[in-house]
Design a protein around this motif. Structure first.
Motif, mmCIF file in Angstrom:
data_model
loop_
_atom_site.group_PDB
_atom_site.id
_atom_site.type_symbol
_atom_site.label_atom_id
_atom_site.label_comp_id
_atom_site.label_asym_id
_atom_site.label_seq_id
_atom_site.Cartn_x
_atom_site.Cartn_y
_atom_site.Cartn_z
ATOM 1 N N HIS A 1 -3.430 1.871 -3.526
ATOM 2 C CA HIS A 1 -4.573 1.704 -4.417
ATOM 3 C C HIS A 1 -4.563 2.905 -5.350
ATOM 4 O O HIS A 1 -4.508 4.035 -4.894
ATOM 5 C CB HIS A 1 -5.864 1.657 -3.646
ATOM 6 C CG HIS A 1 -5.864 0.644 -2.529
ATOM 7 N ND1 HIS A 1 -5.358 0.907 -1.261
ATOM 8 C CD2 HIS A 1 -6.292 -0.654 -2.482
ATOM 9 C CE1 HIS A 1 -5.495 -0.157 -0.496
ATOM 10 N NE2 HIS A 1 -6.042 -1.128 -1.206
ATOM 11 N N GLU B 1 -2.076 1.955 7.276
ATOM 12 C CA GLU B 1 -1.575 1.271 6.094
ATOM 13 C C GLU B 1 -0.627 2.157 5.284
ATOM 14 O O GLU B 1 -0.014 1.693 4.316
ATOM 15 C CB GLU B 1 -2.734 0.812 5.213
ATOM 16 C CG GLU B 1 -3.609 -0.249 5.851
ATOM 17 C CD GLU B 1 -4.640 -0.802 4.894
ATOM 18 O OE1 GLU B 1 -4.249 -1.215 3.782
ATOM 19 O OE2 GLU B 1 -5.834 -0.816 5.237
ATOM 20 N N THR C 1 0.862 -1.183 0.000
ATOM 21 C CA THR C 1 0.000 0.000 0.000
ATOM 22 C C THR C 1 0.894 1.227 0.000
ATOM 23 O O THR C 1 1.764 1.359 0.856
ATOM 24 C CB THR C 1 -0.900 0.018 1.245
ATOM 25 O OG1 THR C 1 -1.748 -1.122 1.210
ATOM 26 C CG2 THR C 1 -1.745 1.282 1.289
#
Length: 845
Positions: free
Chosen positions: A247, A207, A193
């Motif tokens: 992402h 994260e 991540t």
């Protein structure tokens, strides 16, 4: 302190300076934003296309049917498919989500994982039904070690690793993770991540490595190299896995830290801040990228062709595949989990489609290609990318999962050398925020009290994504081979001849020389961790009470704070002689003791190394606090971290007045024509519920259909049939913190119409539900009885009514529920939370 490199954001030779940008205004989803492809660099990818491999891709593609191609693009979840499904359809990949295990057994052994991998692999290469022998691959969320597997080494979560600022260590961690994953026969990891976290209210803050792209970019490259190997020597070898940078793009920069929310950064900011992890990871050879749930200026990234295709694939030159996130395609307007051509046309190559939606999605995608809605060339491109990665990873040539080089070597799961790497990571991630009178390090020969509910709790110190998705429901026994923070203390003190006592509540039998209190956030993952502000234990300061109780007895207090983000803990800091930010250290709690205590002879064992990669807030409202901000005013700045010899900087008189956000003035729209993210409309009858996915839905106790109030289908008509209890409501997959609205005298306001005359005894309740079966209920029957038929009225209910009847506004998962056991027909529209309106509420308590 960590300082930005002057060349950091221009490390790629062809990255333009912001003043060179020639911007063009282009409308995206109705919003004018500056869009300029020249902002993005053409990357020098270390893994080049190979002519022989490309010919092999073409040869395989030429033999494939449309059905076989689409099957390569479908990624179901292990709870939703069988071995026979794999044999029949030949899925290109599959996954286990957080909390999914072989045989649905949390305590599945490594052998169970290997067996499932082997069975599904063999079914995928069996061409007796589907005619395809292309091997499948298994993807897993190994985000801080192989965290789904009992007994695996769990490393500190990324926020702690960012504080360590050690890229070489990060590569070792990734290599250990790859090895433990390969032991279980799995090929592919959904990491790293690379979110750059700009608002610490975000439930995924832990994260992220940092609030600043400096560390993220370098770490991304290190993680990719550790997982996949170096592109020029051991690339995707026998103990390496395919990595996924995620992402894409801007998930750490959503408004108000809203998970899956909207990022409104300029395109230059999108690259300078949120794009740097992709520069690092892609130039290290990452072979897959995961699309993000979030939007950019209102357009969902799963359907954003400009970002997925124009930027990532065409300009940056990424030739691997783009995989979706958990049914992320279903969030695109006009799509459902079962049907979404838009995301394929935008550039998504693999649908991540858990639940039983995979079968209709497969069938609908085939139909859309046949109709021309999805071009055949787009399908061929997607499948070529999937085949390219599989061929580069040697999936066609490697033995089956049960027969690979490290498969089945269960002694590698949680192996001692792996745990030593994790202990090093724990030691280097600890950040010393306060050390009054240089009380640390402690002499292990002293009399020590250890208190706090985090002291002997491996699940709490590990956080989310630890065996289970949320990291909840675990006992210490679920982490064999791991050590709690207390166990590490006990080992050191006992070995030195000191005395140690564990008392969670601080009640001791022998007065100690010093107390170590280990406390902090409970585990959470993703949107469940979203919060309204950074006030720790807002409204329930039980840990502060423990610190003050010990301090009042003249006992020096060392606080070890477990958290997935920096939090406003001024009062806790004041009550502590020393304060350590331990983040979420994972399975090797003993690493904490190696820093806090000296050796038995009094010499330093390990000093503190960690430095803040997230600025520490001065106020509970400083959720957006990032270095280089024009109004940067932290309690402790980015890069801060004491060593033992350093002079303490924090006094005991920090401001403890709890700041309240009295400036919430905007309405929070919950339903306007449609349910607003993260809310989804559902109906229920007799305890069974279903999401509303069509214009008419019906269950025994309730019928719901769309209707027109002001514009087409902007309202809903409910018919309660009287056949048991019916409900219609707005629910979220995550708990939502609505306390700021309650504190600002808000109402829940909505338009309501009584469509027919009703019995004067008919009961209608308005409810708010929270986790663990708590709810608040308000009877609105009298208001409805007094309403004229077929006339719209605005009703408003003071949120305090729900609180008084049992709702916990910090943990709401259903925000608006109308329920009745009686026969009645109503219509509703325009649901919102309206601050500063309680005095004028239609219904007060």
């Amino acid at each position: 302190m960590m300082l930005a490199s002057a060349a950091f954001l221009t490390a790629c030779s062809d990255v333009p300076k912001s003043e060179q940008v020639n911007e063009a205004d282009v409308s995206i989803n109705g919003s004018n934003i500056a869009q300029n492809i020249d902002i993005w660099p053409k990357l020098n990818m270390p893994v080049k296309k190979d002519a022989k491999l490309e010919q092999k891709i073409k040869d395989i593609l030429s033999t494939m049917t449309l059905e076989q191609k689409v099957a390569q693009m479908i990624q179901p979840e292990i709870r939703d498919i069988t071995v026979e499904d794999m044999r029949k359809y030949g899925f290109g990949s599959y996954l286990n989500g957080g909390g999914a295990f072989p045989n649905n057994d949390k305590h599945a052994t490594p052998s169970d994982w290997i067996k499932l991998a082997e069975d599904l692999y063999q079914a995928s290469v069996d061409d007796s039904i589907d005619g395809s022998s292309i091997p499948t691959i298994w993807g897993t969320d190994a985000v801080h070690g192989h965290n789904n597997v009992i007994g695996a080494t769990l490393f500190p979560h990324n926020i702690g690793l960012g504080a360590a600022n050690n890229p070489e260590l990060i590569e070792k961690i990734a290599a250990v993770t790859a090895t433990e994953v390969m032991v279980t026969g799995i090929d592919w990891v959904f990491a790293p991540t690379v979110a750059v976290v700009r608002d610490d209210r975000w439930g995924r803050a832990y994260e992220g490595y940092s609030e600043d792209p400096e560390i993220v970019r370098e770490y991304s490259a290190s993680i990719v190299k550790g997982l996949q190997g170096h592109a020029d020597k051991d690339f995707l070898g026998d103990s390496r896995v395919i990595s996924t940078i995620k992402h894409f793009l801007g998930d750490g920069g959503t408004e108000e830290g809203d998970d899956q929310g909207n990022n409104i950064a300029t395109e230059q900011e999108l690259f300078d801040i949120h794009g740097q992890g992709y520069v690092g990871g892609l130039t290290a050879g990452a072979q897959s990228v995961m699309a993000s749930f979030n939007s950019w200026h209102g357009e969902k990234n799963h359907g954003n062709k400009y970002l997925l295709t124009t930027v990532l694939k065409e300009k940056m030159g990424f030739d691997g595949f783009v995989v979706g996130d958990w049914n992320g395609h279903g969030q695109i307007p006009g799509c459902t989990n079962e049907n979404c051509s838009q995301t394929v046309n935008a550039g998504l190559d693999i649908f991540m489609v858990p639940t039983d939606a995979w079968k209709p999605l497969y069938e609908n995608t085939i139909a859309q290609v046949i109709s021309g809605e999805i071009p055949q060339a787009r399908i061929d491109d997607a499948v070529s990318r999937i085949l390219r990665v599989k061929l580069r990873a040697g999936i066609f040539d490697k033995p089956s999962p049960a027969n690979r080089a490290v498969s089945g070597k269960v002694e590698l799961i949680g192996a001692a050398p792996h745990r030593e790497v994790a202990r090093q990571a724990v030691r280097e991630s600890l950040v010393l925020l306060k050390n009054k009178d240089n009380i640390l390090p402690l002499n292990p020969k002293a009399t020590i009290l250890v208190a706090g509910d985090g002291a002997d709790n491996i699940g709490k110190q590990s956080g989310g994504w630890s065996v289970t998705w949320q990291g909840t429901g675990n006992a210490n026994s679920d982490f064999p081979g791991a050590t709690s923070i207390y166990a590490g203390f006990e080992q050191v003190v006992s070995a030195a001849g000191g005395n140690i006592e564990l008392a969670v509540d601080g009640e001791f039998s022998t007065k100690p020389d010093v107390a170590i209190v280990v406390f902090g956030e409970e585990p959470y993952a993703e949107g469940t961790g979203d919060i309204a502000n950074l006030d720790y234990q807002r409204g329930n300061k039980k840990d502060l009470a423990l610190l003050k109780k010990l301090k009042a007895q003249g006992i020096p207090v060392i606080s070890v704070f477990i958290s997935g983000r920096p939090m406003w803990v001024n009062a806790e800091l004041n009550a502590s002689n020393a304060f350590v930010a331990a983040w979420l250290p994972g399975s090797e709690g003993s690493g904490v003791s190696e820093v806090l205590f000296t050796k038995a002879d009094g010499t330093i064992n390990y000093d503190f190394k960690g430095k803040l990669s997230f600025s520490w807030p001065k106020s509970a409202l400083q959720a957006v606090l990032n270095r280089f901000d024009t109004t940067y005013d932290p309690l402790l700045p980015y890069g801060f971290g004491l060593e033992y010899r350093d002079e303490n900087v924090l006094a005991d008189d920090l401001n403890e007045i709890v700041a309240k956000d009295n400036n919430i003035s905007r309405e929070l729209v919950l339903f306007e024509q449609v349910a607003k993210t993260p809310w989804k409309m559902s109906i229920s009858s007799g305890g069974e519920s279903e999401l509303v996915t069509s214009s008419i839905v019906e269950m025994p106790a309730i019928k719901l259909k769309t209707m027109d109030k002001s514009v087409q289908e902007d309202a809903r008509t409910i018919t309660f049939t009287g056949n048991g209890k019916g409900e219609v409501g707005l629910k979220s997959n995550f708990v939502e913190d609505l306390r700021s609205y309650a504190e600002n005298s808000a109402t829940i306001t909505f338009s309501l119409r009584k469509d027919k005359e009703q019995s004067t005894t008919a009961k209608v309740m308005l409810e708010m539900h929270c986790e663990k079966d708590c709810l608040g209920t308000v009877d609105i029957s009298r208001k409805i009885a007094d309403m004229p038929v077929n006339e719209w009225q605005e009703l408003s209910v003071d949120l305090n009514c729900f609180i008084e009847s049992g709702a916990n506004m910090a943990r709401i998962n259903k925000v608006f529920v109308l329920s009745s056991n009686d026969e009645i027909t109503l219509s509703f529209a325009d649901i919102k939370l309206r601050p500063k309106s309680a005095e004028q509420a239609s219904i007060s308590c």
